[in-house]
Design an enzyme around this catalytic site. Structure first.
Site, PDB file in Angstrom:
ATOM      1  N   LYS A  45       0.796  -1.241   0.000  1.00  0.00           N
ATOM      2  CA  LYS A  45       0.000   0.000   0.000  1.00  0.00           C
ATOM      3  C   LYS A  45       0.821   1.281   0.000  1.00  0.00           C
ATOM      4  CE  LYS A  45      -3.277  -1.255  -0.649  1.00  0.00           C
ATOM      5  NZ  LYS A  45      -3.523  -2.042  -1.920  1.00  0.00           N
ATOM      6  N   HIS A 100       7.237  -7.393  -2.365  1.00  0.00           N
ATOM      7  CA  HIS A 100       7.092  -6.861  -1.003  1.00  0.00           C
ATOM      8  C   HIS A 100       8.144  -7.481  -0.071  1.00  0.00           C
ATOM      9  CE1 HIS A 100       3.507  -4.696  -1.890  1.00  0.00           C
ATOM     10  NE2 HIS A 100       2.677  -5.706  -1.897  1.00  0.00           N
ATOM     11  N   SER A 130      -5.063   2.599   3.947  1.00  0.00           N
ATOM     12  CA  SER A 130      -5.213   1.971   2.639  1.00  0.00           C
ATOM     13  C   SER A 130      -5.289   0.445   2.804  1.00  0.00           C
ATOM     14  CB  SER A 130      -4.017   2.354   1.762  1.00  0.00           C
ATOM     15  OG  SER A 130      -4.099   1.737   0.512  1.00  0.00           O
ATOM     16  N   GLY A 251      -6.119   7.468  -3.612  1.00  0.00           N
ATOM     17  CA  GLY A 251      -4.882   8.041  -4.152  1.00  0.00           C
ATOM     18  C   GLY A 251      -4.519   9.410  -3.612  1.00  0.00           C
TER      19      GLY A 251
HETATM   20  S1  PPS Z   1      -0.313  -3.119  -3.168  1.00  0.00           S
HETATM   21  O1  PPS Z   1      -1.547  -3.884  -2.960  1.00  0.00           O
HETATM   22  O2  PPS Z   1       0.629  -3.335  -2.076  1.00  0.00           O
HETATM   23  O3  PPS Z   1       0.288  -3.364  -4.454  1.00  0.00           O
HETATM   24  O4  PPS Z   1      -0.781  -1.601  -3.079  1.00  0.00           O
HETATM   25  P1  PPS Z   1       0.067  -0.363  -3.598  1.00  0.00           P
HETATM   26  O5  PPS Z   1      -0.028  -0.302  -5.066  1.00  0.00           O
HETATM   27  O6  PPS Z   1       1.419  -0.372  -2.997  1.00  0.00           O
HETATM   28  O7  PPS Z   1      -0.695   0.868  -2.949  1.00  0.00           O
HETATM   29  C1  PPS Z   1      -2.035   1.165  -3.283  1.00  0.00           C
HETATM   30  C2  PPS Z   1      -2.271   2.612  -2.987  1.00  0.00           C
HETATM   31  O8  PPS Z   1      -1.671   3.423  -4.021  1.00  0.00           O
HETATM   32  C3  PPS Z   1      -2.673   4.240  -4.585  1.00  0.00           C
HETATM   33  N1  PPS Z   1      -2.388   4.561  -5.992  1.00  0.00           N
HETATM   34  C4  PPS Z   1      -2.148   5.814  -6.432  1.00  0.00           C
HETATM   35  N2  PPS Z   1      -2.067   6.981  -5.770  1.00  0.00           N
HETATM   36  C5  PPS Z   1      -1.836   8.096  -6.522  1.00  0.00           C
HETATM   37  N3  PPS Z   1      -1.687   8.092  -7.846  1.00  0.00           N
HETATM   38  C6  PPS Z   1      -1.748   6.932  -8.557  1.00  0.00           C
HETATM   39  N4  PPS Z   1      -1.601   6.942  -9.880  1.00  0.00           N
HETATM   40  C7  PPS Z   1      -1.986   5.716  -7.840  1.00  0.00           C
HETATM   41  N5  PPS Z   1      -2.112   4.422  -8.183  1.00  0.00           N
HETATM   42  C8  PPS Z   1      -2.354   3.729  -7.052  1.00  0.00           C
HETATM   43  C9  PPS Z   1      -3.937   3.412  -4.427  1.00  0.00           C
HETATM   44  O9  PPS Z   1      -5.081   4.178  -4.655  1.00  0.00           O
HETATM   45  C10 PPS Z   1      -3.771   2.945  -2.998  1.00  0.00           C
HETATM   46  O10 PPS Z   1      -3.934   3.981  -2.043  1.00  0.00           O
HETATM   47  P2  PPS Z   1      -5.329   4.365  -1.348  1.00  0.00           P
HETATM   48  O11 PPS Z   1      -4.979   5.339  -0.273  1.00  0.00           O
HETATM   49  O12 PPS Z   1      -5.936   3.123  -0.815  1.00  0.00           O
HETATM   50  O13 PPS Z   1      -6.152   5.009  -2.430  1.00  0.00           O
END
Ligand code: PPS
Length: 291
Positions: A45, A100, A130, A251
């Site tokens: 996350k 991870h 998240s 995000g």
């Molecule tokens: S995982 O399951 O571990 O692979 O998750 P991970 O990709 O590390 O984290 C998911 C969070 O990243 C947000 N996200 C983004 N934020 C901003 N911009 C972009 N383009 C973007 N893409 C993914 C995603 O929404 C998750 O955060 P939260 O706070 O839940 O929205």
């Protein structure tokens, strides 16, 4: 308090999801590294899928210009969750993997500064929130509907990928062993173009101004959410519960403020804030904080 064995198993102190196996994760320490390999390492996350998309856009013109329709999951597979049982030796160079894994379980070859690693961190309150929502959405994770209980699990490292602090502190304190670039979710959020340029620089990839613009445009939250190659919407029902959310949820920076009570925030700070001072990262808790 222990996570359910139905969902995770432990190997060398680290919790893995049961969709992989102990034999396989144990074998990864001997996984042969090529100099051109790139690893995207994160605690869950923290911005993995976002950076995965950026890497795909940087390396694949066909993704940038929309002429190829290859899923990011196929382009940049998960190292320890090789769900399609692909032969990773056969992937075209540069091979790019998402992982991870904690620093001490990655392929040993990386320690000789072979290959390159990008490690992305995010402020742990947003990570936790998240993760809380994600554990409802992912059917392969144990759902803990009570946020307070989830927080206790997170603080105790009793979740898949174990302790956030150990993960981040481990990677930072062993940085010297690796060829590694550190990025934060918040810096990507504040200035995505600079982050993309940093990645290109680190990976020795020269893109034109227009190509960089195109990467940045397609990696914004709004555009990425619409990109079927990047939004993980193809994950089958059963792995995810569509009615309960989405992979790209909100995000933003600072969403923790919408769910954590004053008491929960204090509890969190009591457990983690002092220890976090040892980390060489300036954490951004709100998008208006100074970088
Ligand atoms: S995982 O399951 O571990 O692979 O998750 P991970 O990709 O590390 O984290 C998911 C969070 O990243 C947000 N996200 C983004 N934020 C901003 N911009 C972009 N383009 C973007 N893409 C993914 C995603 O929404 C998750 O955060 P939260 O706070 O839940 O929205």
């Amino acid at each position: 308090m222990e996570p359910s064995k139905e969902y995770v198993f432990k190997y060398k102190g680290f919790y893995f999801g049961v969709i992989t196996s102990l034999e396989y994760v144990a074998s990864l320490e001997d996984f042969e590294i090529k100099d051109s390999d790139i690893f995207l390492a994160t605690y869950p996350k923290s911005g993995t899928v976002w950076t995965q998309n950026i890497l795909s856009l940087i390396f694949h013109e066909g993704h940038r210009n929309g002429t190829e329709n290859v899923d990011n999951l196929d382009r940049i597979p998960w190292l320890e969750y090789n769900l399609n049982k692909r032969d990773y030796k056969e992937l075209p160079s540069p091979r790019i993997f998402a992982t991870h894994l904690p620093y001490y379980l990655v392929p040993r070859g990386l320690r000789n500064k072979r290959g390159r690693i990008i490690y992305v961190t995010r402020n742990p309150k947003d990570v936790m929130v998240s993760y809380y929502h994600f554990s409802k959405y992912m059917s392969t994770l144990e759902e803990i509907p009570d946020f307070n209980l989830f927080m206790e699990r997170f603080l105790a490292g009793k979740v898949l990928a174990s302790s956030w602090l150990d993960h981040v502190a481990g990677w930072y304190s062993h940085a010297e062993d690796f060829n590694i670039l550190f990025l934060t979710y918040e810096e990507m959020k504040k200035d995505l173009r600079s982050a993309v340029l940093k990645i290109c620089n680190f990976l020795g990839k020269k893109l034109s101004e227009e190509e960089v613009d195109s990467v940045v445009r397609q990696a914004t939250f709004e555009n990425m959410r619409e990109d079927p190659r990047a939004n993980y919407e193809k994950l089958p029902e059963g792995i995810v519960a569509r009615s309960k959310g989405s992979f790209l949820r909100k995000g933003t920076v600072g969403d923790w403020k919408n769910i954590m009570t004053v008491a929960q925030n204090e509890r969190f700070d009591n457990v983690l804030k002092e220890k976090m001072k040892t980390l060489p990262i300036k954490f951004i808790w709100d998008i208006n904080d100074e970088m």
